[in-house]
Design an enzyme around this catalytic site. Structure first.
Site, PDB file in Angstrom:
ATOM      1  CB  CYS A 171      -0.918   0.006   1.222  1.00 26.62           C
ATOM      2  SG  CYS A 171      -2.032   1.426   1.220  1.00 26.62           S
ATOM      3  CB  CYS A 196      -1.827   3.739   8.170  1.00 28.16           C
ATOM      4  SG  CYS A 196      -2.891   4.411   6.877  1.00 28.16           S
ATOM      5  CB  CYS A 222      -1.288  -0.301   8.351  1.00 30.92           C
ATOM      6  SG  CYS A 222      -1.863  -1.489   7.129  1.00 30.92           S
ATOM      7  CB  CYS A 265     -15.874  -6.627   5.389  1.00 34.12           C
ATOM      8  SG  CYS A 265     -17.303  -6.420   6.458  1.00 34.12           S
ATOM      9  CB  CYS A 283     -18.816  -4.066   4.118  1.00 32.12           C
ATOM     10  SG  CYS A 283     -17.901  -2.636   4.705  1.00 32.12           S
ATOM     11  CB  CYS A 340     -18.859   0.950   7.626  1.00 31.71           C
ATOM     12  SG  CYS A 340     -17.912   0.065   8.882  1.00 31.71           S
ATOM     13  NE  ARG A 378     -20.628  -3.057  11.351  1.00 35.80           N
ATOM     14  CZ  ARG A 378     -21.646  -3.874  11.074  1.00 35.80           C
ATOM     15  NH1 ARG A 378     -21.629  -5.114  11.521  1.00 35.80           N
ATOM     16  NH2 ARG A 378     -22.663  -3.467  10.346  1.00 35.80           N
TER      17      ARG A 378
HETATM   18  S1  SF4 Z   1      -4.469   1.114   6.782  1.00 36.72           S
HETATM   19 FE1  SF4 Z   1      -2.850   0.015   5.659  1.00 36.72          FE
HETATM   20  S2  SF4 Z   1      -3.852  -0.738   3.819  1.00 36.72           S
HETATM   21 FE2  SF4 Z   1      -5.183   0.851   4.677  1.00 36.72          FE
HETATM   22  S3  SF4 Z   1      -4.537   2.743   3.668  1.00 36.72           S
HETATM   23 FE3  SF4 Z   1      -3.336   2.623   5.555  1.00 36.72          FE
HETATM   24  S4  SF4 Z   1      -1.438   1.580   4.942  1.00 36.72           S
HETATM   25 FE4  SF4 Z   1      -2.933   1.219   3.315  1.00 36.72          FE
END
Ligand code: SF4
Length: 432
Positions: A110, A114, A117, A156, A190, A250, A322
């Site tokens: 990605c 984040c 993550c 989901c 979802c 959501c 949730r």
């Molecule tokens: S949470 Fe993870 S998968 Fe989702 S946008 Fe952020 S880095 Fe990407």
């Protein structure tokens, strides 16, 4: 009738129930002290001293101030859980908890960063997570079938993308086909695919999407500590596109990102002051993953999660709240308290995107012990504008409706089950 009961009734009937435990306790103390003397009149608490959130408990409002949400959040826990449980029973059958399955249909690589993550390419060297291709349609369909067989009513799908705009048309078409086919299984569908344009949201709606997940994660002020590759406003814009397309919203957050209580309040305030409450609010407890910048974060206590669930329930009475990631090491007692406080969904299955999750058999045993039942698919989402049932009926996009607040007296006498609440509270056919 005992003096205490008479005093309780007098307080409740005079609309002073909002004075709550404090007033009843004072009444009880007076009663105890004077049980051999003449009954003394009890001064009713001035209505102005009752906070609005208690006086209007169960009202569906989008004009919450942050101070009010903080007041709810900072209420002593057992009192807060009691209030939240009372609200929960106005609109929901408290014995029903939806079981949902979350599948990562495109893992890793990605471009977003984040900090919590494992799927961000920014630290893939440290996490060791390899980027995978978008899953085949048939594999995803089979996974949905298995989920349905094991009792899930909502499926989901998550893709580690900045948004569908970053991928080619063939991949996007495949995702739309996944939505269409799984929707055909009679499950709620979802997706969480990153930022959407209004056109992409409309395409998802046409494919039959029930809900779109796009978490706000935390408060606006703390958000830059969570990610720098996008802005809070970007998230809000996608939520607006989803809402305008007539898809259920959501949106929730994560606790354990290093935020303070004020950020949890800020998150819940943001959600509760959207033009319409999200139909679904997932509350995640961080699962710290080795190799991510937040690998050393301590997991919040179960009680912290309960407080967030209870606050969300009080300020968004009709929303499905949730219990999401981070349930694996929660005790049954913590989870029971969360259900009492208004949580009415869990994610089941052995994996949540890339992190381990609770065993399905153990969840079933917990349901049996707590007397919980699986919430079926397509119970009307009482909040927001369009519902999946309206979609099924081909009713098209409708205007946003927020129901009137139930009278407090009605609400307090709700007595278990969503039929205790007023029928007009539910949009599109009622919750019963
Ligand atoms: S949470 Fe993870 S998968 Fe989702 S946008 Fe952020 S880095 Fe990407």
């Amino acid at each position: 009738m005992s003096q205490l009961l008479r005093l309780s009734r007098a307080l409740l009937c005079s609309g002073q129930q909002a004075a709550g435990v404090g007033a009843l306790q004072r009444a009880f103390n007076t009663s105890s002290r004077t049980q051999h003397a003449e009954p003394q009149p009890v001064a009713a608490e001035a209505p102005s001293s009752v906070p609005r959130w208690i006086a209007e408990l169960g009202a569906v409002r989008t004009d919450w101030t942050r101070e009010e949400v903080a007041e709810v959040y900072n209420t002593p826990l057992l009192e807060l859980v009691f209030r939240a449980a009372s609200v929960h029973r106005m609109y929901n059958d408290p014995s029903m908890v939806q079981r949902c399955t979350l599948l990562s249909i495109k893992t890793g690589g990605c471009p977003e960063n984040c900090n919590y993550c494992s799927q961000s390419s920014s630290w893939s060297k440290d996490t060791g997570l390899k980027a995978e291709k978008l899953m085949d349609l048939e594999d995803v369909y089979q996974a949905a079938l298995r989920a349905r067989e094991s009792g899930s009513t909502r499926f989901c799908m998550g893709a580690a993308w900045r948004g569908p705009s970053q991928v080619g048309n063939r991949q996007w078409e495949r995702v739309l086909e996944m939505v269409k086919r799984i929707r055909g299984l009679g499950m709620e569908v979802c997706t969480t695919l990153g930022m959407l344009t209004p056109e992409q949201a409309a395409q998802l709606r046409t494919a039959g999407l029930t809900a779109y997940n796009h978490n706000l994660d935390t408060s606006p002020e703390y958000y830059p500590k969570v990610t720098t590759s996008r802005k809070y406003e970007d998230r809000l814009a996608t939520l607006e596109a989803v809402r305008q397309a007539g898809i259920s919203v959501c949106a929730g957050g994560i606790i354990g990102l290093g935020e303070g209580p004020q950020d949890r309040v800020g998150l819940i305030h943001q959600l509760a002051t959207l033009p319409a409450h999200p139909e679904s609010v997932p509350i995640n407890r961080l699962v710290a993953i080795k190799g991510t910048p937040m690998e050393g974060n301590e997991a919040p206590e179960g009680i912290d999660l309960v407080r967030c669930v209870a606050t969300a329930r009080v300020v968004m009475p009709r929303t499905v709240v949730r219990l999401s990631a981070g349930r694996l090491d929660l005790s049954r007692a913590d989870q029971a308290l969360a259900f009492l406080a208004g949580a009415n969904s869990i994610f089941d299955g052995d994996k949540l995107l890339t992190t381990p999750n609770n065993d399905r058999n153990e969840d079933q045993a917990m349901f049996d012990t707590l007397g919980l039942r699986s919430r079926p698919a397509f119970m009307n989402y009482p909040a927001g504008n369009d519902t999946s049932r309206e979609f099924e009926a081909g009713a098209g996009a409708g205007a946003g409706v927020q129901a009137e607040a139930p009278k407090a007296a009605e609400a307090m006498g709700g007595g278990g089950g969503c039929c205790g609440g007023p029928k007009k509270a539910a949009v599109g056919g009622g919750c019963c």
